[in-house]
Design a protein around this motif. Structure first.
Motif, PDB file in Angstrom:
ATOM      1  N   GLY A   1       0.811  -1.207   0.000  1.00 20.06           N
ATOM      2  CA  GLY A   1       0.000   0.000   0.000  1.00 20.06           C
ATOM      3  C   GLY A   1       0.850   1.265   0.000  1.00 20.06           C
ATOM      4  O   GLY A   1       0.545   2.229  -0.711  1.00 20.06           O
ATOM      5  N   LEU A   2       1.925   1.254   0.773  1.00 20.09           N
ATOM      6  CA  LEU A   2       2.822   2.413   0.799  1.00 20.09           C
ATOM      7  C   LEU A   2       3.528   2.608  -0.536  1.00 20.09           C
ATOM      8  O   LEU A   2       3.695   3.741  -0.999  1.00 20.09           O
ATOM      9  CB  LEU A   2       3.856   2.265   1.923  1.00 20.09           C
ATOM     10  CG  LEU A   2       3.351   2.602   3.313  1.00 20.09           C
ATOM     11  CD1 LEU A   2       4.359   2.183   4.367  1.00 20.09           C
ATOM     12  CD2 LEU A   2       3.050   4.084   3.429  1.00 20.09           C
ATOM     13  N   ILE A   3       3.930   1.514  -1.156  1.00 24.28           N
ATOM     14  CA  ILE A   3       4.575   1.619  -2.471  1.00 24.28           C
ATOM     15  C   ILE A   3       3.603   2.219  -3.479  1.00 24.28           C
ATOM     16  O   ILE A   3       3.961   3.112  -4.253  1.00 24.28           O
ATOM     17  CB  ILE A   3       5.095   0.245  -2.946  1.00 24.28           C
ATOM     18  CG1 ILE A   3       6.289  -0.187  -2.088  1.00 24.28           C
ATOM     19  CG2 ILE A   3       5.482   0.286  -4.423  1.00 24.28           C
ATOM     20  CD1 ILE A   3       6.753  -1.602  -2.329  1.00 24.28           C
TER      21      ILE A   3
ATOM     22  N   ALA B   1       6.638  -5.197  -9.108  1.00 21.18           N
ATOM     23  CA  ALA B   1       6.835  -6.575  -8.647  1.00 21.18           C
ATOM     24  C   ALA B   1       6.288  -6.626  -7.224  1.00 21.18           C
ATOM     25  O   ALA B   1       7.033  -6.740  -6.252  1.00 21.18           O
ATOM     26  CB  ALA B   1       8.313  -6.945  -8.700  1.00 21.18           C
ATOM     27  N   LEU B   2       4.992  -6.498  -7.115  1.00 19.30           N
ATOM     28  CA  LEU B   2       4.356  -6.422  -5.799  1.00 19.30           C
ATOM     29  C   LEU B   2       4.052  -7.791  -5.216  1.00 19.30           C
ATOM     30  O   LEU B   2       3.750  -7.897  -4.027  1.00 19.30           O
ATOM     31  CB  LEU B   2       3.082  -5.578  -5.882  1.00 19.30           C
ATOM     32  CG  LEU B   2       3.292  -4.128  -6.288  1.00 19.30           C
ATOM     33  CD1 LEU B   2       1.955  -3.405  -6.413  1.00 19.30           C
ATOM     34  CD2 LEU B   2       4.199  -3.410  -5.303  1.00 19.30           C
ATOM     35  N   ALA B   3       4.128  -8.837  -6.013  1.00 20.23           N
ATOM     36  CA  ALA B   3       3.825 -10.184  -5.525  1.00 20.23           C
ATOM     37  C   ALA B   3       5.048 -10.883  -4.940  1.00 20.23           C
ATOM     38  O   ALA B   3       4.945 -12.000  -4.450  1.00 20.23           O
ATOM     39  CB  ALA B   3       3.235 -11.026  -6.647  1.00 20.23           C
TER      40      ALA B   3
ATOM     41  N   ASP C   1       8.491 -11.334  -2.316  1.00 19.89           N
ATOM     42  CA  ASP C   1       8.712 -11.180  -0.872  1.00 19.89           C
ATOM     43  C   ASP C   1       9.132  -9.760  -0.522  1.00 19.89           C
ATOM     44  O   ASP C   1       8.825  -9.264   0.559  1.00 19.89           O
ATOM     45  CB  ASP C   1       9.773 -12.167  -0.384  1.00 19.89           C
ATOM     46  CG  ASP C   1       9.275 -13.597  -0.401  1.00 19.89           C
ATOM     47  OD1 ASP C   1       8.038 -13.798  -0.403  1.00 19.89           O
ATOM     48  OD2 ASP C   1      10.111 -14.524  -0.428  1.00 19.89           O
ATOM     49  N   ASP C   2       9.892  -9.132  -1.394  1.00 16.12           N
ATOM     50  CA  ASP C   2      10.309  -7.739  -1.228  1.00 16.12           C
ATOM     51  C   ASP C   2       9.720  -6.932  -2.375  1.00 16.12           C
ATOM     52  O   ASP C   2      10.359  -6.735  -3.413  1.00 16.12           O
ATOM     53  CB  ASP C   2      11.840  -7.618  -1.239  1.00 16.12           C
ATOM     54  CG  ASP C   2      12.467  -8.153   0.033  1.00 16.12           C
ATOM     55  OD1 ASP C   2      11.826  -8.039   1.095  1.00 16.12           O
ATOM     56  OD2 ASP C   2      13.590  -8.671  -0.023  1.00 16.12           O
ATOM     57  N   PRO C   3       8.486  -6.447  -2.233  1.00 17.21           N
ATOM     58  CA  PRO C   3       7.832  -5.748  -3.340  1.00 17.21           C
ATOM     59  C   PRO C   3       8.552  -4.450  -3.702  1.00 17.21           C
ATOM     60  O   PRO C   3       9.130  -3.784  -2.844  1.00 17.21           O
ATOM     61  CB  PRO C   3       6.432  -5.461  -2.807  1.00 17.21           C
ATOM     62  CG  PRO C   3       6.526  -5.570  -1.334  1.00 17.21           C
ATOM     63  CD  PRO C   3       7.659  -6.495  -1.035  1.00 17.21           C
ATOM     64  N   PHE C   4       8.526  -4.122  -4.999  1.00 17.23           N
ATOM     65  CA  PHE C   4       9.133  -2.886  -5.481  1.00 17.23           C
ATOM     66  C   PHE C   4       8.482  -2.484  -6.788  1.00 17.23           C
ATOM     67  O   PHE C   4       7.772  -3.275  -7.411  1.00 17.23           O
ATOM     68  CB  PHE C   4      10.649  -3.039  -5.662  1.00 17.23           C
ATOM     69  CG  PHE C   4      11.044  -3.979  -6.767  1.00 17.23           C
ATOM     70  CD1 PHE C   4      11.267  -3.510  -8.053  1.00 17.23           C
ATOM     71  CD2 PHE C   4      11.191  -5.338  -6.532  1.00 17.23           C
ATOM     72  CE1 PHE C   4      11.626  -4.373  -9.075  1.00 17.23           C
ATOM     73  CE2 PHE C   4      11.546  -6.206  -7.537  1.00 17.23           C
ATOM     74  CZ  PHE C   4      11.772  -5.727  -8.821  1.00 17.23           C
ATOM     75  N   VAL C   5       8.746  -1.246  -7.193  1.00 17.21           N
ATOM     76  CA  VAL C   5       8.336  -0.769  -8.514  1.00 17.21           C
ATOM     77  C   VAL C   5       9.574  -0.210  -9.200  1.00 17.21           C
ATOM     78  O   VAL C   5      10.504   0.268  -8.546  1.00 17.21           O
ATOM     79  CB  VAL C   5       7.230   0.318  -8.461  1.00 17.21           C
ATOM     80  CG1 VAL C   5       5.946  -0.245  -7.921  1.00 17.21           C
ATOM     81  CG2 VAL C   5       7.669   1.517  -7.665  1.00 17.21           C
ATOM     82  N   SER C   6       9.592  -0.288 -10.521  1.00 15.54           N
ATOM     83  CA  SER C   6      10.662   0.316 -11.315  1.00 15.54           C
ATOM     84  C   SER C   6      10.091   1.555 -11.977  1.00 15.54           C
ATOM     85  O   SER C   6       8.981   1.530 -12.511  1.00 15.54           O
ATOM     86  CB  SER C   6      11.170  -0.648 -12.384  1.00 15.54           C
ATOM     87  OG  SER C   6      11.787  -1.754 -11.775  1.00 15.54           O
TER      88      SER C   6
ATOM     89  N   SER D   1      11.421   0.760  -3.221  1.00 15.03           N
ATOM     90  CA  SER D   1      10.760  -0.153  -2.286  1.00 15.03           C
ATOM     91  C   SER D   1      10.572   0.537  -0.943  1.00 15.03           C
ATOM     92  O   SER D   1      11.126   1.602  -0.689  1.00 15.03           O
ATOM     93  CB  SER D   1      11.589  -1.426  -2.105  1.00 15.03           C
ATOM     94  OG  SER D   1      12.837  -1.111  -1.517  1.00 15.03           O
ATOM     95  N   VAL D   2       9.800  -0.104  -0.089  1.00 13.67           N
ATOM     96  CA  VAL D   2       9.541   0.403   1.256  1.00 13.67           C
ATOM     97  C   VAL D   2       9.895  -0.686   2.257  1.00 13.67           C
ATOM     98  O   VAL D   2       9.446  -1.823   2.123  1.00 13.67           O
ATOM     99  CB  VAL D   2       8.069   0.824   1.420  1.00 13.67           C
ATOM    100  CG1 VAL D   2       7.773   1.232   2.860  1.00 13.67           C
ATOM    101  CG2 VAL D   2       7.721   1.958   0.473  1.00 13.67           C
ATOM    102  N   ASN D   3      10.696  -0.323   3.242  1.00 14.05           N
ATOM    103  CA  ASN D   3      11.068  -1.205   4.358  1.00 14.05           C
ATOM    104  C   ASN D   3      11.552  -2.575   3.909  1.00 14.05           C
ATOM    105  O   ASN D   3      11.120  -3.600   4.428  1.00 14.05           O
ATOM    106  CB  ASN D   3       9.900  -1.358   5.333  1.00 14.05           C
ATOM    107  CG  ASN D   3       9.678  -0.109   6.151  1.00 14.05           C
ATOM    108  OD1 ASN D   3      10.130   0.974   5.794  1.00 14.05           O
ATOM    109  ND2 ASN D   3       8.974  -0.244   7.248  1.00 14.05           N
ATOM    110  N   THR D   4      12.436  -2.601   2.958  1.00 12.29           N
ATOM    111  CA  THR D   4      13.009  -3.869   2.515  1.00 12.29           C
ATOM    112  C   THR D   4      14.503  -3.885   2.819  1.00 12.29           C
ATOM    113  O   THR D   4      15.173  -2.859   2.734  1.00 12.29           O
ATOM    114  CB  THR D   4      12.758  -4.101   1.012  1.00 12.29           C
ATOM    115  OG1 THR D   4      13.253  -5.384   0.667  1.00 12.29           O
ATOM    116  CG2 THR D   4      13.414  -3.064   0.150  1.00 12.29           C
TER     117      THR D   4
END
Length: 175
Positions: free
Chosen positions: A91-93, A111-113, A115-120, A139-142
């Motif tokens: 949600g934060l991402i 790549a939200l699915a 273990d460590d979700p992120f966006v490019s 990413s957030v908190n990874t």
């Protein structure tokens, strides 16, 4: 234009290895993200991790970003389940992405699915790289980017060739 395999590897590493100006560009990315996101979210810290030459003028730089920008937010309650924390991170991402896109960032993929979700995303044109946009992962908190940075630093302190080997293996794995 190298003729032997060893010469080709040296030439390739010279092209893709981290450059000093990459750290400056990464700091510009951190400043941009911080300025945009802090207006809406109480951010504990924003950090960047450079894993290669971020100024590579190729499709590879867009497909495999060499700068990872990680935002750390103090929202965790130890009683929450892992799946709840994962939902909060996603949600934060999404919230941050919604703020960054109007500020000039261009969404590439998510790549939200994982273990460590992120966006490019592509940054707005940056002055430190001749007005060129740079592709970053956000990413957030990874901990993954920090762990990779620490691993490379530790291995390089043991043997200076380790960073080059790790860079080659990561590039091979991504191709």
């Amino acid at each position: 234009q190298a003729t032997s395999f060893e010469a080709e590897v040296r030439e390739f590493l010279a092209q893709v290895s981290r450059k000093p100006e990459g750290e400056l560009i990464a700091m510009q990315c951190v400043d941009l993200v911080s300025d945009v996101v802090r207006s809406r979210i109480q951010v504990a810290a924003v950090a960047s991790y450079v894993s290669g030459n971020c100024l590579i003028p190729s499709e590879y730089a867009t497909v495999c970003p060499q700068i990872h920008v990680a935002m750390y937010v103090d929202i965790w309650n130890s009683r929450r389940s892992t799946s709840c924390n994962q939902k909060v991170r996603k949600g934060l991402i999404k919230t941050c992405t919604e703020q960054l896109v109007p500020a000039g960032f261009k969404f590439r993929r998510s790549a939200l699915a994982t273990d460590d979700p992120f966006v490019s995303m592509m940054t707005p044109p940056l002055p430190g790289c001749g007005g060129q946009s740079i592709c970053i992962d956000f990413s957030v908190n990874t901990d993954t980017p920090l762990n990779l940075h620490n691993l490379v630093s530790f291995c390089s302190s043991i043997d200076r060739r380790a960073e080059a080997l790790i860079l080659l293996v990561r590039r091979w794995a991504q191709d």
